[in-house]
Design an enzyme around this catalytic site. Structure first.
Site, PDB file in Angstrom:
ATOM      1  N   GLY A 181      39.627  45.013  31.578  1.00 39.61           N
ATOM      2  CA  GLY A 181      39.676  46.328  32.197  1.00 39.61           C
ATOM      3  C   GLY A 181      40.461  47.330  31.372  1.00 39.61           C
ATOM      4  N   ARG A 197      44.483  46.329  26.361  1.00 37.44           N
ATOM      5  CA  ARG A 197      44.314  44.882  26.275  1.00 37.44           C
ATOM      6  C   ARG A 197      43.202  44.544  25.288  1.00 37.44           C
ATOM      7  NH1 ARG A 197      46.034  40.949  29.698  1.00 37.44           N
ATOM      8  NH2 ARG A 197      47.961  42.125  29.601  1.00 37.44           N
ATOM      9  N   ARG A 243      33.348  39.314  31.133  1.00 39.88           N
ATOM     10  CA  ARG A 243      34.519  40.010  31.662  1.00 39.88           C
ATOM     11  C   ARG A 243      35.721  39.081  31.623  1.00 39.88           C
ATOM     12  NH1 ARG A 243      38.099  42.444  34.655  1.00 39.88           N
ATOM     13  NH2 ARG A 243      38.650  41.695  36.749  1.00 39.88           N
ATOM     14  N   GLY A 264      39.791  39.070  32.771  1.00 43.39           N
ATOM     15  CA  GLY A 264      40.771  39.837  33.516  1.00 43.39           C
ATOM     16  C   GLY A 264      41.637  38.951  34.379  1.00 43.39           C
ATOM     17  N   SER A 265      42.161  39.521  35.443  1.00 44.78           N
ATOM     18  CA  SER A 265      43.036  38.779  36.345  1.00 44.78           C
ATOM     19  C   SER A 265      42.520  38.907  37.770  1.00 44.78           C
ATOM     20  CB  SER A 265      44.474  39.293  36.257  1.00 44.78           C
ATOM     21  OG  SER A 265      44.527  40.665  36.608  1.00 44.78           O
ATOM     22  N   MET A 325      37.899  43.354  40.987  1.00 45.95           N
ATOM     23  CA  MET A 325      37.271  44.620  41.377  1.00 45.95           C
ATOM     24  C   MET A 325      35.991  44.932  40.599  1.00 45.95           C
ATOM     25  SD  MET A 325      40.599  47.103  41.967  1.00 45.95           S
ATOM     26  CE  MET A 325      39.632  48.332  42.854  1.00 45.95           C
ATOM     27  N   SER A 344      46.951  35.842  38.488  1.00 45.01           N
ATOM     28  CA  SER A 344      48.238  36.493  38.246  1.00 45.01           C
ATOM     29  C   SER A 344      49.126  36.502  39.482  1.00 45.01           C
ATOM     30  CB  SER A 344      48.016  37.930  37.779  1.00 45.01           C
ATOM     31  OG  SER A 344      47.292  38.659  38.760  1.00 45.01           O
ATOM     32  N   ASP A 345      48.509  36.356  40.656  1.00 44.17           N
ATOM     33  CA  ASP A 345      49.294  36.322  41.893  1.00 44.17           C
ATOM     34  C   ASP A 345      48.485  35.620  42.977  1.00 44.17           C
ATOM     35  OD1 ASP A 345      48.161  38.820  43.818  1.00 44.17           O
ATOM     36  OD2 ASP A 345      47.791  39.048  41.683  1.00 44.17           O
TER      37      ASP A 345
END
Length: 236
Positions: free
Chosen positions: A21, A25, A88, A90-91, A181, A204-205
């Site tokens: 995203g 990065r 993709r 990402g997290s 998302m 990540s969480d």
């Protein structure tokens, strides 16, 4: 020829593009993992780079946040630049009990509260799924690298700050691994244009447990995921 959102030239992109995203990065990935790197686009500071990984051409480009943003970039990469594979990276925030911090989640399918795929499919539900060959390759690469991996359904949310936090318990009941998302939108665009797509995410969480990675662990987890994604990119 440049598009309204990508000012690269024909041939600048590899057939496989890794897409985080955050455009910074993308810059980090290019500088850390690729060789012979060339920056190929920078419109709206959405940076794109092409280089080589273990001698094979690979591109990386940011896609922004949310389905509307990523759909623009994925559409133009496929339709105008001949990209065949979108991965993709990402997290996500986990919701299922057995998903742990630093796990890698691979989105076999992507549920969503967005209506974009219904719009694309004349009002009908569309099963937004990953390409099987990309999926199988990524799972095998993760296992070969002994990276903890979970494979299944993710949920692509339109709202980051949801007014309905109770939805996460329902997601857990239905076996959703985690929340991002973008995955559902990317899968829809790829299907519409005859390309292949996959989503690989780091945890990540954990939304329901209130757990979060430290910045150091977050970076390590991202690097582990990147090695899986890059090995996938050169082995498809």
């Amino acid at each position: 020829m440049a598009t309204p959102h990508i000012n690269a030239q024909p041939g600048d992109f590899a057939e496989t593009v890794l897409m985080p995203g955050d455009p910074l990065r993308a810059k980090y990935i290019a500088e850390t993992f690729l060789e012979d790197v060339k920056q190929v686009c920078d419109v709206r500071s959405m940076f794109g780079f092409t280089g080589t990984y273990k001698g094979k051409k690979v591109s990386v480009m940011g896609h922004g946040m949310g389905i509307p943003s990523c759909s623009i970039y994925v559409h133009e990469l496929i339709a105008e630049y001949g990209v065949k594979n979108i991965i993709r990276i990402g997290s996500c925030g986990a919701v299922r009990d057995d998903v742990k911090l630093m796990d890698v989640v691979i989105g076999m399918g992507a549920s969503t509260d967005s209506k974009v795929n219904r719009i694309r499919f004349s009002g009908h539900d569309f099963a937004a799924i990953a390409d099987y060959d990309l999926l199988e390759t990524a799972v095998n690469q993760a296992r070969a690298q002994q990276v903890p991996v979970k494979v299944g359904n993710v949920f692509s949310a339109d709202l980051f700050y949801t007014p309905e936090p109770e939805i996460f318990e329902k997601m857990k009941k239905l076996g959703i691994l985690g929340v991002d998302m973008e995955a559902a939108g990317i899968y829809g665009v790829a299907a519409d244009l005859g390309a292949r797509a996959l989503t690989i995410l780091t945890v990540s969480d954990h939304i329901l447990r209130g757990e979060k990675l430290s910045s150091e662990d977050r970076q390590k987890s991202f690097n582990d995921m990147m090695k899986v994604a890059l090995e996938t990119a050169i082995n498809i």
